[in-house]
Design a protein around this motif. Structure first.
Motif, PDB file in Angstrom:
ATOM      1  N   VAL A   1       0.847  -1.200   0.000  1.00 39.08           N
ATOM      2  CA  VAL A   1       0.000   0.000   0.000  1.00 39.08           C
ATOM      3  C   VAL A   1       0.882   1.250   0.000  1.00 39.08           C
ATOM      4  O   VAL A   1       0.632   2.210  -0.748  1.00 39.08           O
ATOM      5  CB  VAL A   1      -0.953   0.010   1.210  1.00 39.08           C
ATOM      6  CG1 VAL A   1      -1.780   1.291   1.219  1.00 39.08           C
ATOM      7  CG2 VAL A   1      -1.875  -1.208   1.173  1.00 39.08           C
ATOM      8  N   PHE A   2       1.914   1.240   0.809  1.00 42.77           N
ATOM      9  CA  PHE A   2       2.838   2.382   0.846  1.00 42.77           C
ATOM     10  C   PHE A   2       3.540   2.546  -0.494  1.00 42.77           C
ATOM     11  O   PHE A   2       3.666   3.669  -1.012  1.00 42.77           O
ATOM     12  CB  PHE A   2       3.876   2.196   1.953  1.00 42.77           C
ATOM     13  CG  PHE A   2       4.921   3.279   1.975  1.00 42.77           C
ATOM     14  CD1 PHE A   2       4.699   4.456   2.674  1.00 42.77           C
ATOM     15  CD2 PHE A   2       6.112   3.127   1.281  1.00 42.77           C
ATOM     16  CE1 PHE A   2       5.656   5.466   2.679  1.00 42.77           C
ATOM     17  CE2 PHE A   2       7.075   4.129   1.275  1.00 42.77           C
ATOM     18  CZ  PHE A   2       6.842   5.301   1.979  1.00 42.77           C
ATOM     19  N   VAL A   3       4.016   1.452  -1.075  1.00 42.81           N
ATOM     20  CA  VAL A   3       4.744   1.518  -2.347  1.00 42.81           C
ATOM     21  C   VAL A   3       3.851   2.076  -3.455  1.00 42.81           C
ATOM     22  O   VAL A   3       4.268   2.949  -4.228  1.00 42.81           O
ATOM     23  CB  VAL A   3       5.297   0.131  -2.736  1.00 42.81           C
ATOM     24  CG1 VAL A   3       5.852   0.148  -4.161  1.00 42.81           C
ATOM     25  CG2 VAL A   3       6.385  -0.304  -1.757  1.00 42.81           C
ATOM     26  N   VAL A   4       2.618   1.589  -3.532  1.00 45.46           N
ATOM     27  CA  VAL A   4       1.690   2.081  -4.553  1.00 45.46           C
ATOM     28  C   VAL A   4       1.394   3.564  -4.328  1.00 45.46           C
ATOM     29  O   VAL A   4       1.345   4.356  -5.282  1.00 45.46           O
ATOM     30  CB  VAL A   4       0.383   1.256  -4.540  1.00 45.46           C
ATOM     31  CG1 VAL A   4      -0.672   1.903  -5.421  1.00 45.46           C
ATOM     32  CG2 VAL A   4       0.649  -0.174  -4.999  1.00 45.46           C
ATOM     33  N   THR A   5       1.196   3.953  -3.064  1.00 42.87           N
ATOM     34  CA  THR A   5       0.936   5.365  -2.757  1.00 42.87           C
ATOM     35  C   THR A   5       2.116   6.238  -3.176  1.00 42.87           C
ATOM     36  O   THR A   5       1.929   7.317  -3.754  1.00 42.87           O
ATOM     37  CB  THR A   5       0.670   5.542  -1.252  1.00 42.87           C
ATOM     38  OG1 THR A   5      -0.396   4.675  -0.845  1.00 42.87           O
ATOM     39  CG2 THR A   5       0.292   6.974  -0.926  1.00 42.87           C
TER      40      THR A   5
ATOM     41  N   CYS B   1      -5.984   8.475  -6.729  1.00 42.13           N
ATOM     42  CA  CYS B   1      -5.596   7.183  -6.160  1.00 42.13           C
ATOM     43  C   CYS B   1      -4.621   7.352  -5.002  1.00 42.13           C
ATOM     44  O   CYS B   1      -4.699   6.627  -4.000  1.00 42.13           O
ATOM     45  CB  CYS B   1      -4.975   6.302  -7.241  1.00 42.13           C
ATOM     46  SG  CYS B   1      -6.114   5.840  -8.556  1.00 42.13           S
ATOM     47  N   ALA B   2      -3.689   8.289  -5.144  1.00 36.39           N
ATOM     48  CA  ALA B   2      -2.730   8.531  -4.060  1.00 36.39           C
ATOM     49  C   ALA B   2      -3.459   8.966  -2.789  1.00 36.39           C
ATOM     50  O   ALA B   2      -3.130   8.513  -1.678  1.00 36.39           O
ATOM     51  CB  ALA B   2      -1.712   9.587  -4.485  1.00 36.39           C
ATOM     52  N   PHE B   3      -4.464   9.815  -2.949  1.00 35.89           N
ATOM     53  CA  PHE B   3      -5.236  10.274  -1.786  1.00 35.89           C
ATOM     54  C   PHE B   3      -6.015   9.119  -1.161  1.00 35.89           C
ATOM     55  O   PHE B   3      -6.024   8.955   0.066  1.00 35.89           O
ATOM     56  CB  PHE B   3      -6.187  11.393  -2.192  1.00 35.89           C
ATOM     57  CG  PHE B   3      -7.103  11.847  -1.083  1.00 35.89           C
ATOM     58  CD1 PHE B   3      -6.625  12.656  -0.065  1.00 35.89           C
ATOM     59  CD2 PHE B   3      -8.433  11.435  -1.038  1.00 35.89           C
ATOM     60  CE1 PHE B   3      -7.458  13.060   0.978  1.00 35.89           C
ATOM     61  CE2 PHE B   3      -9.267  11.828  -0.013  1.00 35.89           C
ATOM     62  CZ  PHE B   3      -8.779  12.647   1.013  1.00 35.89           C
ATOM     63  N   LEU B   4      -6.672   8.304  -1.995  1.00 30.68           N
ATOM     64  CA  LEU B   4      -7.436   7.170  -1.478  1.00 30.68           C
ATOM     65  C   LEU B   4      -6.525   6.192  -0.746  1.00 30.68           C
ATOM     66  O   LEU B   4      -6.876   5.670   0.320  1.00 30.68           O
ATOM     67  CB  LEU B   4      -8.156   6.464  -2.629  1.00 30.68           C
ATOM     68  CG  LEU B   4      -9.295   7.238  -3.308  1.00 30.68           C
ATOM     69  CD1 LEU B   4      -9.820   6.467  -4.518  1.00 30.68           C
ATOM     70  CD2 LEU B   4     -10.426   7.514  -2.332  1.00 30.68           C
ATOM     71  N   ASN B   5      -5.346   5.938  -1.314  1.00 30.91           N
ATOM     72  CA  ASN B   5      -4.399   5.030  -0.674  1.00 30.91           C
ATOM     73  C   ASN B   5      -3.880   5.603   0.641  1.00 30.91           C
ATOM     74  O   ASN B   5      -3.670   4.876   1.615  1.00 30.91           O
ATOM     75  CB  ASN B   5      -3.220   4.760  -1.604  1.00 30.91           C
ATOM     76  CG  ASN B   5      -3.617   3.914  -2.796  1.00 30.91           C
ATOM     77  OD1 ASN B   5      -4.751   3.466  -2.901  1.00 30.91           O
ATOM     78  ND2 ASN B   5      -2.692   3.711  -3.706  1.00 30.91           N
ATOM     79  N   LEU B   6      -3.670   6.912   0.643  1.00 31.38           N
ATOM     80  CA  LEU B   6      -3.165   7.566   1.852  1.00 31.38           C
ATOM     81  C   LEU B   6      -4.184   7.450   2.991  1.00 31.38           C
ATOM     82  O   LEU B   6      -3.819   7.278   4.157  1.00 31.38           O
ATOM     83  CB  LEU B   6      -2.865   9.034   1.566  1.00 31.38           C
ATOM     84  CG  LEU B   6      -2.003   9.780   2.581  1.00 31.38           C
ATOM     85  CD1 LEU B   6      -0.642   9.112   2.711  1.00 31.38           C
ATOM     86  CD2 LEU B   6      -1.838  11.239   2.175  1.00 31.38           C
TER      87      LEU B   6
ATOM     88  N   THR C   1      -4.175  -0.128   7.172  1.00 32.08           N
ATOM     89  CA  THR C   1      -3.614  -1.344   6.568  1.00 32.08           C
ATOM     90  C   THR C   1      -2.185  -1.608   7.035  1.00 32.08           C
ATOM     91  O   THR C   1      -1.880  -2.690   7.541  1.00 32.08           O
ATOM     92  CB  THR C   1      -3.640  -1.236   5.031  1.00 32.08           C
ATOM     93  OG1 THR C   1      -2.984  -0.013   4.630  1.00 32.08           O
ATOM     94  CG2 THR C   1      -5.067  -1.239   4.517  1.00 32.08           C
ATOM     95  N   GLU C   2      -1.315  -0.628   6.869  1.00 34.13           N
ATOM     96  CA  GLU C   2       0.097  -0.824   7.215  1.00 34.13           C
ATOM     97  C   GLU C   2       0.585   0.114   8.317  1.00 34.13           C
ATOM     98  O   GLU C   2       1.682  -0.066   8.852  1.00 34.13           O
ATOM     99  CB  GLU C   2       0.963  -0.648   5.955  1.00 34.13           C
ATOM    100  CG  GLU C   2       0.653  -1.686   4.890  1.00 34.13           C
ATOM    101  CD  GLU C   2       1.283  -1.397   3.548  1.00 34.13           C
ATOM    102  OE1 GLU C   2       1.157  -2.245   2.652  1.00 34.13           O
ATOM    103  OE2 GLU C   2       1.902  -0.326   3.393  1.00 34.13           O
ATOM    104  N   GLY C   3      -0.229   1.098   8.641  1.00 37.11           N
ATOM    105  CA  GLY C   3       0.110   2.000   9.736  1.00 37.11           C
ATOM    106  C   GLY C   3       1.403   2.772   9.491  1.00 37.11           C
ATOM    107  O   GLY C   3       1.720   3.166   8.364  1.00 37.11           O
ATOM    108  N   LEU C   4       2.174   2.949  10.554  1.00 35.81           N
ATOM    109  CA  LEU C   4       3.434   3.698  10.477  1.00 35.81           C
ATOM    110  C   LEU C   4       4.634   2.796  10.191  1.00 35.81           C
ATOM    111  O   LEU C   4       5.755   3.289  10.015  1.00 35.81           O
ATOM    112  CB  LEU C   4       3.670   4.452  11.793  1.00 35.81           C
ATOM    113  CG  LEU C   4       2.648   5.535  12.146  1.00 35.81           C
ATOM    114  CD1 LEU C   4       2.980   6.126  13.519  1.00 35.81           C
ATOM    115  CD2 LEU C   4       2.644   6.633  11.086  1.00 35.81           C
ATOM    116  N   ALA C   5       4.407   1.494  10.130  1.00 38.47           N
ATOM    117  CA  ALA C   5       5.512   0.544   9.960  1.00 38.47           C
ATOM    118  C   ALA C   5       6.412   0.855   8.753  1.00 38.47           C
ATOM    119  O   ALA C   5       7.646   0.819   8.878  1.00 38.47           O
ATOM    120  CB  ALA C   5       4.961  -0.870   9.871  1.00 38.47           C
TER     121      ALA C   5
END
Length: 355
Positions: A94-98, A253-258, A264-268
């Protein structure tokens, strides 16, 4: 980390599977031919309004030049992402796509101001109603497709995922039939059966089959097929090349993912950035973005069949390369099943998908 999954109103090269904003040109051609959109019309920009100054001319590359470039970039995105996820153990899709989409949103706006590659933006009348009723829902599907396709690489091998993607054409057809955009016929039904059977056989031969990974990849295919069909329904055939599409969809999409990232992945992933380093992050996103740039030239330089064969050749190279780079095992049963599926794809193109 779109091909396809090249059509003017596709975003993408889903930069392709793992390519966050990448699009597979062969996927773009599938929906274009399925919806009976003329290739020559698709490969050109909307006519520019008459103005006093001479419009800037887009640079052009021949198919002999751009096809190898696209194959290298498309393969590099997938291999690079897989390396990031499974070798460097940065398992945060999720982070990578964002990050990819944020990079693409910035990159398209820089290109818009410095090159003629995004002159097509001037031909799109973007209203608030169009944004809320078309761009936003399609962006949601696009975002889901990208996240799911990237997540699949955490559980399945590169080679097996390329085999599963042969089912993309079938998914687009099934969604098109569901929404009555196209009508099924006996020939198409046989081709669907051929591709589906080939993918099923290939799945049966997978030694490291993971049910969760399979479901995630199948969901990604469903999201991508719905996205391509929704483009035709909601945008009524409005033509946008991959870069123009990315210009509009990447920020959404970047906003939705953010918004989804904390749940989903939090701050990790942020705690791992120092270990990965800026060089990996920037070059990874840059390769994905360059794939979209290459897709613009590829769409205008090659026919639908050439795009399909190019995609097939790229997938074969990826399957072969993944066995050498990542130690993936491809069984004889998988080779047979994938060959059947590829035969169905080529037949689908050769028939011209006539209703």
């Amino acid at each position: 980390m779109n091909p396809a999954q090249d059509e003017k109103h596709t975003q993408p090269a889903k930069v392709e599977d793992v390519a966050a904003p990448g699009f597979s040109p062969e996927q773009h051609q599938v929906v274009r031919e399925d919806l009976e959109i003329d290739d020559s019309e698709e490969a050109s920009m909307l006519p520019s309004p008459v103005v006093a100054q001479t419009p800037r001319q887009k640079p052009k590359l021949t198919a002999a030049i751009i096809i190898p470039i696209w194959i290298i970039l498309s393969s590099s995105v997938i291999i690079y992402n897989n390396y990031l996820y499974n070798t460097l153990h940065f398992r945060y899709p999720v982070f990578v796509v964002t990050w990819h989409l944020t990079f693409a949103a910035i990159g398209t706006r820089i290109l818009q101001r410095t090159t003629p590659l995004l002159d097509g933006v001037k031909d799109v009348s973007m209203s608030k109603d169009m944004f809320l009723k078309s761009i936003l829902p399609i962006g949601f599907l696009f975002s889901g497709s990208l996240i799911l396709s990237n997540t699949a690489y955490l559980y399945l091998s590169v080679s097996y995922i390329q085999m599963l993607k042969a089912f993309n054409a079938v998914a687009v057809l099934l969604v098109s039939w569901t929404f009555r955009i196209s009508e099924p016929n006996r020939k198409l039904a046989l081709i669907v059966l051929m591709i589906s059977s080939g993918v099923a056989v290939a799945s049966g031969g997978e030694l490291k089959f993971n049910m969760f990974g399979f479901i995630v990849q199948a969901a990604s295919v469903g999201f991508e097929a719905a996205r391509l069909v929704m483009i035709e329904i909601l945008l009524h055939g409005l033509k946008m090349d991959p870069l123009v599409s990315l210009h509009y969809y990447a920020p959404v999409c970047a906003f939705l993912n953010l918004v989804a990232l904390p749940f989903t992945e939090g701050l990790a992933p942020f705690f791992e950035l120092a270990r990965i380093g800026p060089f990996i992050l920037i070059t990874n996103a840059a390769v994905a973005f360059l794939l979209n740039v290459a897709a613009v030239f590829l769409v205008g330089a090659a026919s639908g069949l050439v795009l399909t064969l190019t995609g097939v050749f790229k997938d074969i190279l990826l399957i072969t390369g993944s066995t050498l780079l990542f130690g993936s095992t491809v069984t004889a049963i998988q080779v047979f099943g994938y060959s059947v599926a590829l035969g169905g794809l080529v037949m689908f193109k050769l028939t011209g998908n006539k209703k």
